[in-house]
Motif scaffolding. Sequence first.
Motif, PDB file in Angstrom:
ATOM      1  N   LYS A  91      82.079  45.081 -33.044  1.00 31.26           N
ATOM      2  CA  LYS A  91      82.735  44.410 -31.915  1.00 31.26           C
ATOM      3  C   LYS A  91      82.354  42.940 -31.828  1.00 31.26           C
ATOM      4  O   LYS A  91      83.195  42.082 -31.542  1.00 31.26           O
ATOM      5  N   MET A  92      81.073  42.639 -32.076  1.00 27.86           N
ATOM      6  CA  MET A  92      80.634  41.240 -32.014  1.00 27.86           C
ATOM      7  C   MET A  92      81.254  40.424 -33.145  1.00 27.86           C
ATOM      8  O   MET A  92      81.637  39.260 -32.951  1.00 27.86           O
ATOM      9  N   ILE A  93      81.407  41.032 -34.318  1.00 29.75           N
ATOM     10  CA  ILE A  93      82.048  40.339 -35.445  1.00 29.75           C
ATOM     11  C   ILE A  93      83.493  40.017 -35.107  1.00 29.75           C
ATOM     12  O   ILE A  93      84.003  38.918 -35.375  1.00 29.75           O
ATOM     13  N   GLU A  94      84.166  40.984 -34.475  1.00 27.62           N
ATOM     14  CA  GLU A  94      85.563  40.765 -34.093  1.00 27.62           C
ATOM     15  C   GLU A  94      85.673  39.658 -33.040  1.00 27.62           C
ATOM     16  O   GLU A  94      86.574  38.807 -33.093  1.00 27.62           O
ATOM     17  N   ALA A  95      84.743  39.630 -32.072  1.00 28.42           N
ATOM     18  CA  ALA A  95      84.755  38.600 -31.034  1.00 28.42           C
ATOM     19  C   ALA A  95      84.502  37.216 -31.629  1.00 28.42           C
ATOM     20  O   ALA A  95      85.152  36.231 -31.258  1.00 28.42           O
ATOM     21  N   LEU A  96      83.562  37.127 -32.578  1.00 27.49           N
ATOM     22  CA  LEU A  96      83.284  35.849 -33.240  1.00 27.49           C
ATOM     23  C   LEU A  96      84.485  35.378 -34.054  1.00 27.49           C
ATOM     24  O   LEU A  96      84.791  34.190 -34.123  1.00 27.49           O
ATOM     25  N   GLY A  97      85.191  36.344 -34.668  1.00 25.54           N
ATOM     26  CA  GLY A  97      86.382  35.995 -35.455  1.00 25.54           C
ATOM     27  C   GLY A  97      87.508  35.471 -34.590  1.00 25.54           C
ATOM     28  O   GLY A  97      88.217  34.532 -34.972  1.00 25.54           O
ATOM     29  N   LYS A  98      87.682  36.069 -33.397  1.00 18.48           N
ATOM     30  CA  LYS A  98      88.740  35.606 -32.487  1.00 18.48           C
ATOM     31  C   LYS A  98      88.492  34.185 -32.015  1.00 18.48           C
ATOM     32  O   LYS A  98      89.422  33.397 -31.858  1.00 18.48           O
ATOM     33  N   GLU A  99      87.232  33.848 -31.775  1.00 18.60           N
ATOM     34  CA  GLU A  99      86.886  32.498 -31.330  1.00 18.60           C
ATOM     35  C   GLU A  99      86.783  31.510 -32.491  1.00 18.60           C
ATOM     36  O   GLU A  99      86.566  30.319 -32.273  1.00 18.60           O
ATOM     37  N   LYS A 100      86.929  32.025 -33.735  1.00 23.97           N
ATOM     38  CA  LYS A 100      86.852  31.184 -34.948  1.00 23.97           C
ATOM     39  C   LYS A 100      85.542  30.401 -35.001  1.00 23.97           C
ATOM     40  O   LYS A 100      85.508  29.199 -35.249  1.00 23.97           O
ATOM     41  N   VAL A 101      84.450  31.134 -34.744  1.00 26.95           N
ATOM     42  CA  VAL A 101      83.124  30.527 -34.760  1.00 26.95           C
ATOM     43  C   VAL A 101      82.697  30.300 -36.203  1.00 26.95           C
ATOM     44  O   VAL A 101      82.858  31.169 -37.056  1.00 26.95           O
ATOM     45  N   GLN A 102      82.141  29.137 -36.472  1.00 28.58           N
ATOM     46  CA  GLN A 102      81.653  28.814 -37.808  1.00 28.58           C
ATOM     47  C   GLN A 102      80.336  28.066 -37.696  1.00 28.58           C
ATOM     48  O   GLN A 102      79.891  27.711 -36.603  1.00 28.58           O
ATOM     49  N   SER A 103      79.727  27.843 -38.830  1.00 31.74           N
ATOM     50  CA  SER A 103      78.443  27.157 -38.857  1.00 31.74           C
ATOM     51  C   SER A 103      78.579  25.764 -38.242  1.00 31.74           C
ATOM     52  O   SER A 103      79.504  25.018 -38.554  1.00 31.74           O
ATOM     53  N   GLY A 104      77.652  25.434 -37.345  1.00 32.69           N
ATOM     54  CA  GLY A 104      77.688  24.137 -36.671  1.00 32.69           C
ATOM     55  C   GLY A 104      78.231  24.202 -35.261  1.00 32.69           C
ATOM     56  O   GLY A 104      78.117  23.230 -34.505  1.00 32.69           O
ATOM     57  N   ASP A 105      78.817  25.347 -34.863  1.00 34.23           N
ATOM     58  CA  ASP A 105      79.307  25.505 -33.496  1.00 34.23           C
ATOM     59  C   ASP A 105      78.159  25.865 -32.555  1.00 34.23           C
ATOM     60  O   ASP A 105      77.193  26.531 -32.960  1.00 34.23           O
TER      61      ASP A 105
END
Length: 478
Positions: free
Chosen positions: A188-202
């Motif tokens: 679930k956390m991976i899916e939430a991070l993917g929806k927000e398009k989180v990447q290194s440096g955020d």
Amino acid sequence: MAELKRLSESRDLTRIERIGAHSHIRGLGLDASLEARDASEGMVGQLPARRAAGLILQLIRQGKIAGRAVLLAGQPGTGKTALAMGIAKSLGAETPFASVAASELFSLDLSKTEALTQAFRRSIGVRIKEEAEIIEGEVVEISIDRPVSSLGAGGSSATPSGVTAAGKTGRLTLKTTDMETVYELGGKMIEALGKEKVQSGDVVALDKASGKVTKLGRSIGRSRDYDAVGPHTKFVKCPDGELQKRKEVVHCVTLHEIDVINSRTQGFLALFTGDTGEIRAEVREQIDTKVAEWREEGKAEIVPGVLFIDEVHMLDIECFSFLNRALENDMAPILVIATNRGITSIRGTNYRSPHGIPPDFLDRLLIITTQPYTEDDIRKILDIRCDEEDVDMSADAKVLLTKIGVETSLRYAIHLITSAALACQKRKGKVVEMEDISRVYQLFLDVKRSTQYLMEYQSQYMFNEVPGEADGDDAMQS
């Protein structure tokens, strides 16, 4: 190059929005001392009315005085609705603003008083405070381990049908200025991070209770990683101290939303379907009691918003009696009403009154009047509308359109802008000229020319009631 292409596409997408009659309004156009600028934030002219609206705006922002009512009165096409929209834009998203036309109350399945009650409670916000445990830091690295696909018959790889985001695992490395920690991630956390398009440096904030991911922006330490960034990119400092911390989270909802969630079997889904129906008085009393308890405990505060009722002369005597009583409630919003009527009958009675409003209710109102626009104001408004509708128009064409606006009406002149642009496209031109304005002026009649046409050809229309033609009508009926 790919990044620049994506940025240009996002800019194009932000331009795709429906252009409305008041989409050019950005605020009231006031300076820090509440003095109205001649033309600012889409507002032109009406300086005394805008100054008065600025004082009302301060009254609303302070939120200390409830139950005040303001009447915007003036001739048609003098910017009453634009003033109300300017107030709404200046308030921002935090203050509730509900808008309703008086004629809507008579076309709903609800009773008139229930519809007004719901409109009132849509205009009252509740700012609920709660402490939440969050993890806040800068993303150093995200690594996601996907499950190994099983081998099918013949050695070909076949992905199991049950493997989704829930089957993934991963690790998230977060840091502050003082520490760095690696967290194990579930599906679930991976899916939430993917929806927000989180990447290194955020820089992100993770709610431990709900798993909600909020991207706060890019770390300011990564500002030199790209030669160009989009206009919406926000750079923030790397958080300091501990990664895990307790933070006060504020939720803003309206009383009507709380009513709907607690009164319907489908709960909050009724907010999306719109099928709210009548809400029992007992439910509202319980909610008011609970909100009062939250206020005493410091968990919530009331945010009185604005209820704007247009065409207020369409309300009847029962509605005005209800408004009289509702404004005396300590949780009433600021009521802004508008009308273009003079001395006319109060709906539901045989009595006449200014603006079609009963004298006892009229006595409660702060009245702001709007004046007809001058020729210079009309020219500035037409310039703003040309920019809003992306129409290039020559100076001579604007002079002609301004003259048409003075002789007919401002609304008619604004309607001709897009029509003239289409006529210009038809002749494969790029700039709207006088000939385009003249062409659409001949194609589309204003009220005066339409009335003149009716007077000339009235005998050819059905159910003609002009006295001079009565004998001819009787002859036809006999």
